[in-house]
Design a protein around this motif. Structure first.
Motif, PDB file in Angstrom:
ATOM      1  N   UNK A  73       4.154 -47.920 -17.636  1.00  0.00           N
ATOM      2  CA  UNK A  73       5.423 -47.395 -17.858  1.00  0.00           C
ATOM      3  C   UNK A  73       5.640 -46.003 -16.862  1.00  0.00           C
ATOM      4  N   UNK A  74       6.716 -45.873 -16.356  1.00  0.00           N
ATOM      5  CA  UNK A  74       7.046 -44.870 -15.491  1.00  0.00           C
ATOM      6  C   UNK A  74       8.308 -44.291 -15.913  1.00  0.00           C
ATOM      7  N   UNK A  75       9.317 -43.498 -15.132  1.00  0.00           N
ATOM      8  CA  UNK A  75      10.436 -42.643 -15.565  1.00  0.00           C
ATOM      9  C   UNK A  75      11.283 -43.823 -16.032  1.00  0.00           C
ATOM     10  N   UNK A  76      12.152 -43.408 -17.100  1.00  0.00           N
ATOM     11  CA  UNK A  76      13.111 -44.348 -17.680  1.00  0.00           C
ATOM     12  C   UNK A  76      14.132 -43.423 -18.465  1.00  0.00           C
ATOM     13  N   UNK A 113       9.203 -37.467  -3.306  1.00  0.00           N
ATOM     14  CA  UNK A 113       7.954 -37.851  -4.542  1.00  0.00           C
ATOM     15  C   UNK A 113       8.744 -38.988  -5.542  1.00  0.00           C
ATOM     16  N   UNK A 114       7.842 -39.925  -5.827  1.00  0.00           N
ATOM     17  CA  UNK A 114       8.432 -41.028  -6.443  1.00  0.00           C
ATOM     18  C   UNK A 114       8.898 -40.682  -7.909  1.00  0.00           C
ATOM     19  N   UNK A 115       8.141 -39.791  -8.400  1.00  0.00           N
ATOM     20  CA  UNK A 115       8.612 -39.413  -9.815  1.00  0.00           C
ATOM     21  C   UNK A 115       9.832 -38.802 -10.218  1.00  0.00           C
ATOM     22  N   UNK A 116      10.184 -37.692  -9.548  1.00  0.00           N
ATOM     23  CA  UNK A 116      11.802 -37.274  -9.527  1.00  0.00           C
ATOM     24  C   UNK A 116      12.597 -38.189  -8.968  1.00  0.00           C
ATOM     25  N   UNK A 117      12.582 -38.897  -7.868  1.00  0.00           N
ATOM     26  CA  UNK A 117      13.051 -39.716  -7.516  1.00  0.00           C
ATOM     27  C   UNK A 117      13.360 -40.915  -8.600  1.00  0.00           C
ATOM     28  N   UNK A 118      12.615 -41.484  -8.893  1.00  0.00           N
ATOM     29  CA  UNK A 118      12.753 -42.559 -10.003  1.00  0.00           C
ATOM     30  C   UNK A 118      13.297 -42.018 -11.317  1.00  0.00           C
ATOM     31  N   UNK A 119      13.002 -40.861 -11.623  1.00  0.00           N
ATOM     32  CA  UNK A 119      13.684 -39.991 -12.808  1.00  0.00           C
ATOM     33  C   UNK A 119      15.319 -40.055 -12.496  1.00  0.00           C
ATOM     34  N   UNK A 120      15.611 -39.362 -11.368  1.00  0.00           N
ATOM     35  CA  UNK A 120      17.182 -39.577 -11.172  1.00  0.00           C
ATOM     36  C   UNK A 120      17.523 -40.903 -11.114  1.00  0.00           C
ATOM     37  N   UNK A 121      16.949 -41.537 -10.172  1.00  0.00           N
ATOM     38  CA  UNK A 121      17.588 -43.045 -10.338  1.00  0.00           C
ATOM     39  C   UNK A 121      17.708 -43.976 -11.537  1.00  0.00           C
TER      40      UNK A 121
END
Length: 153
Positions: free
Chosen positions: A54-57, A20-28
């Motif tokens: 705005x997304x995970x950052x 899922x893009x949310x946890x992956x982008x959060x970790x990235x």
């Protein structure tokens, strides 16, 4: 020097159990922020209702919406091309979400041929990013494109 191949391998491993893009982008964003020197922001903007949201950052507070074609992030989407900006104050239409930012690099993220998000990284230093960063971050993004489920963006 940042080891982008190692970071790409790490994000691929982290995404293996949950794409899922949310946890992956959060970790990235955490990986990049913790492993690249001299940053004040590392994160993502996602295409949503015709603009970037705005997304995970990691880092300072950020603009919530950016129009396609506006600023460095919007230009990356409009041109579908990595933007390496050595001095954001010389970039026409730069959006100052954080006045401490002086240089920036933005890499488009694709689902097929469509830009669905961007990776955005800011530094308080002028000339922080170079061609090695561009190549390394493009490798990192290609790994993300393969590892993440981008269908729900």
């Amino acid at each position: 020097m940042t080891d982008y191949k190692l970071l790409a391998a790490q994000i691929k491993a982290l995404a293996a159990d949950e794409p899922n893009y949310i946890p992956v982008m959060s970790n990235a964003s955490a990986l990049l922020y913790d492993n690249m020197e001299d940053l004040n922001w590392a994160g993502f903007y996602l295409m949503n209702k015709g603009s970037l949201m705005l997304g995970p950052f990691q880092g300072k507070v950020a603009c919530i919406r950016i129009e396609v074609g506006k600023g460095v992030c919007g230009t990356a989407v409009a041109e579908d091309k990595t933007q390496l900006v050595k001095n954001v104050h010389e970039f026409p239409g730069h959006i100052a979400c954080d006045s401490a930012s002086n240089s920036e690099i933005v890499v488009p993220i694709h689902r097929g041929s469509e830009v669905v998000a961007v990776l955005d990284i800011d530094s308080p230093s002028l000339n922080r990013f170079d061609e090695a960063d561009k190549e390394g971050l493009e490798l990192f993004v290609r790994t993300l494109e393969e590892a993440m489920d981008l269908e729900t963006i």
